[in-house]
Scaffold this active site. Structure first.
Site, PDB file in Angstrom:
ATOM      1  N   THR A  56     -21.715 -24.768   6.951  1.00 50.03           N
ATOM      2  CA  THR A  56     -20.770 -23.842   6.304  1.00 50.03           C
ATOM      3  C   THR A  56     -19.641 -24.601   5.606  1.00 50.03           C
ATOM      4  OG1 THR A  56     -21.259 -22.267   8.057  1.00 50.03           O
ATOM      5  CG2 THR A  56     -19.298 -21.837   6.750  1.00 50.03           C
TER       6      THR A  56
ATOM      7  N   GLU B 249      -6.303 -32.188   8.436  1.00 46.68           N
ATOM      8  CA  GLU B 249      -5.561 -30.940   8.184  1.00 46.68           C
ATOM      9  C   GLU B 249      -6.414 -29.700   8.494  1.00 46.68           C
ATOM     10  OE1 GLU B 249      -2.125 -30.421   6.813  1.00 46.68           O
ATOM     11  OE2 GLU B 249      -2.811 -28.621   7.840  1.00 46.68           O
TER      12      GLU B 249
ATOM     13  N   VAL C  68      -7.016 -27.498  12.205  1.00 47.28           N
ATOM     14  CA  VAL C  68      -6.192 -26.417  12.771  1.00 47.28           C
ATOM     15  C   VAL C  68      -5.754 -25.476  11.656  1.00 47.28           C
ATOM     16  CG1 VAL C  68      -4.116 -25.825  14.089  1.00 47.28           C
ATOM     17  CG2 VAL C  68      -5.277 -27.996  14.528  1.00 47.28           C
TER      18      VAL C  68
ATOM     19  N   GLY D   4      -7.353 -23.546   9.459  1.00 47.90           N
ATOM     20  CA  GLY D   4      -8.100 -23.406   8.198  1.00 47.90           C
ATOM     21  C   GLY D   4      -7.288 -23.873   7.013  1.00 47.90           C
TER      22      GLY D   4
ATOM     23  N   GLY E  52     -19.230 -15.416   9.206  1.00 48.33           N
ATOM     24  CA  GLY E  52     -19.128 -16.886   9.234  1.00 48.33           C
ATOM     25  C   GLY E  52     -17.851 -17.397   9.866  1.00 48.33           C
TER      26      GLY E  52
ATOM     27  N   LYS F  77      -7.021 -26.736  19.396  1.00 45.93           N
ATOM     28  CA  LYS F  77      -6.077 -26.704  18.271  1.00 45.93           C
ATOM     29  C   LYS F  77      -4.631 -26.866  18.746  1.00 45.93           C
ATOM     30  CE  LYS F  77      -9.104 -23.953  15.293  1.00 45.93           C
ATOM     31  NZ  LYS F  77      -9.523 -22.575  14.973  1.00 45.93           N
TER      32      LYS F  77
ATOM     33  N   GLY G 109     -13.122 -19.552   7.847  1.00 47.20           N
ATOM     34  CA  GLY G 109     -13.895 -19.174   6.667  1.00 47.20           C
ATOM     35  C   GLY G 109     -14.236 -20.398   5.851  1.00 47.20           C
TER      36      GLY G 109
END
Ligand code: HSE
Length: 407
Positions: A11, A124, A127, A129, A182, A200, A297
């Site tokens: 993904t 980066e 954590v 997104g 997803g 995280k 995502g």
């Protein structure tokens, strides 16, 4: 020209390729050089796909190619990611990763190797997104002493809790939809049992406090025991249930925890819904700073990875200093933390009201109009240790949830 290799075409990996293809010109301009994907590593074949011509199955092809300057690890999991990343760094290649399991388990060692080789290990995307939070902690907020980091760090569980609250869905339907969209990890346990949020907060607090916060020492509770009825009680209290991850410095002690909390509607985290994440950072001088955005995502996460690629390209032979010592931070047990609790009891209120008052003092009772044979109550502030002891006196308790009371 700067050649990069992408490890993993799942993904996030396919998102990275898509973002680089789509935003090619802008990315090259911002990097000050041309970024070219020379290899994509995956065990699978992708006939007819854009990556067919650059696909390799053997990591050594990438490792032994001196033209590859940046390795992008988006495979997930600790192994073989750790072995590939370590070898890449030792070979003088910078690494950008979205892999929180890898960063939480081996972050300080990989940062040290990058420092020793004057290259970079950037994470980066591990954590929040697309939310910029690692870089701000490592640069913009360095002047202050950080006292607390608290946030919603898992998009899947926030999506599930939001859908249960707003749409009235049951847990399973909400989880299935999160997986279809997803957001969820391959193994949903990592999301719903809080392990993902735990890693995280370990990463964020290690950066904020400078010492390694071992994720295995963080008390972690997920949302799998939260029911539609719990959410209805929360609503009656003008609140919502959120999975919060936190690390706090108070009176010389550090506390860390991941658990579902009842959050009042006046609290800024109350309105963080769906797959969105938000992170509060509280400093002694700056007060509260909040970061908010898409926490999961394909493309939001890919954009954070690509931003790291741009940063690595701008600092090809220069290490960006990151303070994350390999020495462990000593965490204090959660039994010493003080807060209010919500408790649900499967009995008639009249039969145990006196016992509850005698045990907990001045509690507030809550009942749902159309639910009989049970009730809820909220305690006054009490330490977790004392709460757990007192709760043993109350029969037929079917749920207890912490209340977030700050702000
Ligand atoms: N499963 C993770 C989440 C993906 O839901 O937040 C992003 O780390």
């Amino acid at each position: 020209m700067i050649n990069i290799a992408v490890l993993g075409y799942g993904t996030v990996g396919s998102g990275v390729v898509e973002v680089i293809d789509k935003n090619n010109e802008a990315i090259d301009m911002k990097s000050g050089d041309k970024i070219r994907i020379k290899y994509v590593l995956d065990l699978r074949d992708f006939p007819g796909d854009r990556v067919e011509s650059v696909l390799v199955h053997d990591f050594d092809v990438i490792l032994n190619d001196p033209e590859v300057k940046i390795v992008v690890e988006v495979m997930g999991g600790v192994e073989p990611a750790y072995t590939f990343v370590r070898k890449s760094l030792l070979a003088g290649k910078s690494v950008c990763t979205s892999n929180k399991e890898l960063v939480a388990a081996h972050g300080p060692e990989l940062i040290r190797i990058a420092r020793e080789n004057s290259i970079n290990f950037l994470f980066e995307a591990s954590v929040g997104g697309a939310i910029p939070v690692i870089r701000p902690i490592n640069s913009s907020l360095t002047a202050d002493r950080i006292l607390e980091i608290k946030g919603i760090l898992n998009g899947t569980t926030n999506y599930i809790l939001t859908q249960m609250d707003v749409e009235g869905w049951d847990f399973d339907k909400a989880l299935r939809t999160a997986q279809d969209l997803g957001y969820a990890e391959r193994n949903p346990e990592a999301d719903i049992e809080g392990y993902d949020a735990c890693r995280k907060i370990a990463i964020l607090s290690s950066l904020a406090f400078g010492h390694n916060v071992n994720y295995e020492n963080i008390y972690t509770e997920g949302i799998s025991k939260i029911t539609a009825t719990d959410i209805r009680y929360a609503k009656k209290m003008k609140s919502a249930i959120k999975l919060l991850a936190s690390c706090t410095y108070e009176d010389g002690k550090y506390y860390a925890m991941v658990a579902p909390f009842i959050v009042r509607s006046s609290h800024p985290l109350y309105s963080v819904s769906g797959v969105y994440n938000a992170i509060f950072v509280r400093g002694s001088q700056i007060g509260d700073v909040m970061f908010y955005g898409s926490g999961a995502g394909k493309l939001p996460t890919a954009c954070a990875v690509v931003a790291d690629i741009v940063d690595a390209a701008k600092h090809l032979d220069k290490h960006i200093y990151t303070f994350w010592s390999e020495e462990n931070l000593q965490l204090t047990g959660t039994e010493n933390a003080t807060r209010k609790f919500f408790v649900r009891v499967k009995k008639d209120r009249a039969s145990c009201e006196k016992l509850i008052k005698d045990t907990f003092g001045d509690v507030k009772f809550i009942e749902l109009d159309d639910v009989s044979g049970e009730f809820g109550f909220v305690t006054t502030p009490v330490t977790e240790g004392s709460f757990n002891e007192k709760l043993k006196n109350i029969p037929d308790v079917c749920q207890s949830i912490r209340l977030e009371s700050r702000i």
